[in-house]
Motif scaffolding. Structure first.
Motif, PDB file in Angstrom:
ATOM      1  N   LYS A 114     -15.761  78.095  22.654  1.00 31.57           N
ATOM      2  CA  LYS A 114     -17.133  77.555  22.566  1.00 31.57           C
ATOM      3  C   LYS A 114     -18.100  78.448  23.340  1.00 31.57           C
ATOM      4  N   GLU A 115     -17.721  78.793  24.555  1.00 24.25           N
ATOM      5  CA  GLU A 115     -18.547  79.637  25.419  1.00 24.25           C
ATOM      6  C   GLU A 115     -18.860  80.982  24.750  1.00 24.25           C
ATOM      7  N   LEU A 116     -17.893  81.512  24.005  1.00 22.73           N
ATOM      8  CA  LEU A 116     -18.038  82.821  23.381  1.00 22.73           C
ATOM      9  C   LEU A 116     -18.680  82.753  21.993  1.00 22.73           C
ATOM     10  N   GLY A 117     -18.961  81.543  21.527  1.00 19.19           N
ATOM     11  CA  GLY A 117     -19.583  81.377  20.212  1.00 19.19           C
ATOM     12  C   GLY A 117     -18.652  81.681  19.056  1.00 19.19           C
ATOM     13  N   ALA A 118     -17.354  81.541  19.271  1.00 21.91           N
ATOM     14  CA  ALA A 118     -16.366  81.822  18.227  1.00 21.91           C
ATOM     15  C   ALA A 118     -16.383  80.730  17.159  1.00 21.91           C
ATOM     16  N   VAL A 148      -6.452  86.121  31.216  1.00 27.06           N
ATOM     17  CA  VAL A 148      -6.416  85.830  29.777  1.00 27.06           C
ATOM     18  C   VAL A 148      -7.835  85.583  29.265  1.00 27.06           C
ATOM     19  N   HIS A 149      -8.624  84.866  30.042  1.00 23.96           N
ATOM     20  CA  HIS A 149     -10.019  84.628  29.679  1.00 23.96           C
ATOM     21  C   HIS A 149     -10.751  85.964  29.489  1.00 23.96           C
ATOM     22  N   ALA A 150     -10.529  86.896  30.396  1.00 21.51           N
ATOM     23  CA  ALA A 150     -11.173  88.207  30.299  1.00 21.51           C
ATOM     24  C   ALA A 150     -10.756  88.930  29.015  1.00 21.51           C
ATOM     25  N   LEU A 151      -9.511  88.795  28.606  1.00 19.15           N
ATOM     26  CA  LEU A 151      -9.058  89.410  27.354  1.00 19.15           C
ATOM     27  C   LEU A 151      -9.784  88.799  26.160  1.00 19.15           C
ATOM     28  N   HIS A 152      -9.963  87.496  26.171  1.00 18.94           N
ATOM     29  CA  HIS A 152     -10.680  86.838  25.075  1.00 18.94           C
ATOM     30  C   HIS A 152     -12.157  87.246  25.059  1.00 18.94           C
ATOM     31  N   ARG A 153     -12.731  87.426  26.238  1.00 16.72           N
ATOM     32  CA  ARG A 153     -14.114  87.919  26.284  1.00 16.72           C
ATOM     33  C   ARG A 153     -14.204  89.303  25.651  1.00 16.72           C
ATOM     34  N   HIS A 156     -14.020  89.056  21.819  1.00 19.37           N
ATOM     35  CA  HIS A 156     -15.229  88.528  21.180  1.00 19.37           C
ATOM     36  C   HIS A 156     -16.446  89.417  21.388  1.00 19.37           C
ATOM     37  N   GLU A 157     -16.444  90.224  22.428  1.00 24.08           N
ATOM     38  CA  GLU A 157     -17.513  91.214  22.596  1.00 24.08           C
ATOM     39  C   GLU A 157     -17.437  92.267  21.489  1.00 24.08           C
ATOM     40  N   LYS A 158     -16.205  92.592  21.059  1.00 28.92           N
ATOM     41  CA  LYS A 158     -16.012  93.557  19.979  1.00 28.92           C
ATOM     42  C   LYS A 158     -16.478  92.988  18.640  1.00 28.92           C
ATOM     43  N   LYS A 159     -16.259  91.692  18.443  1.00 33.39           N
ATOM     44  CA  LYS A 159     -16.551  91.057  17.155  1.00 33.39           C
ATOM     45  C   LYS A 159     -18.031  90.837  16.938  1.00 33.39           C
ATOM     46  N   TYR A 160     -18.792  90.601  18.025  1.00 30.45           N
ATOM     47  CA  TYR A 160     -20.198  90.199  17.856  1.00 30.45           C
ATOM     48  C   TYR A 160     -21.166  91.224  18.349  1.00 30.45           C
TER      49      TYR A 160
END
Length: 160
Positions: A114-118, A148-153, A156-160
């Motif tokens: 949610k935080e990352l807008g996924a 793990v949170h940092a990996l997900h960030r 999602h930084e790559k995707k958006y």
């Protein structure tokens, strides 16, 4: 209770999750450890191909079904960077695996997405306890969950 051995195995799972990310995949990694402490299987996500069933925990369940006797299965431990999704939790239960130890929880992942807008998942975000009857589960581990949170960030930084 999380032991020092558990932490070492979980750190390997986070390394595998980072390898997945570096290969263009979602950052999840898992290992299977025998009752004697031997690493039997390790893998990371392979969902970038479009097959969203290619989770490492599901691969572990398939491997176990072919290679371990029921008694060995129930004494083995699955370590994973993220708590099993419902599909993987069910597979874990159906093959009779034992303990699960995870670095980050499904609840945390849902909050991060949610935080990352996924985009929302097509599968409900349930805990292992919502899927399995009497699971043996330990986690999350705060310091590793933040990694793990940092990996997900990064994903999602790559995707958006």
């Amino acid at each position: 209770m999380i032991t020092e051995t558990d932490l070492q195995h979980l750190k390997r799972c986070v390394e595998l999750a980072e390898q997945a990310l570096e290969k263009g995949d979602e950052p999840f990694g898992s290992i299977l450890v025998s009752a004697q402490g031997e690493v039997l299987f390790e893998d990371h996500n392979h969902v970038a191909s479009g097959d969203h069933t290619q989770h490492p925990e599901f691969a572990i369940a398939r491997w176990v079904a072919e290679h371990l006797a029921p008694e060995e299965r129930k004494h083995a431990t699955v370590y994973t960077s993220g708590e099993h999704c419902p599909m993987c939790a069910a597979a874990h239960g159906w093959v009779g695996l034992g303990r699960i130890v995870y670095a980050s929880s499904s609840e945390q992942l849902g909050e991060w997405m949610k935080e990352l807008g996924a985009a929302p998942s097509p599968v409900r975000n349930l805990s292992i306890g919502d899927i399995l009857v009497e699971p043996r589960v330990d986690g999350p581990v705060p310091e590793l969950a933040e990694q793990v949170h940092a990996l997900h960030r990064r994903l999602h930084e790559k995707k958006y």
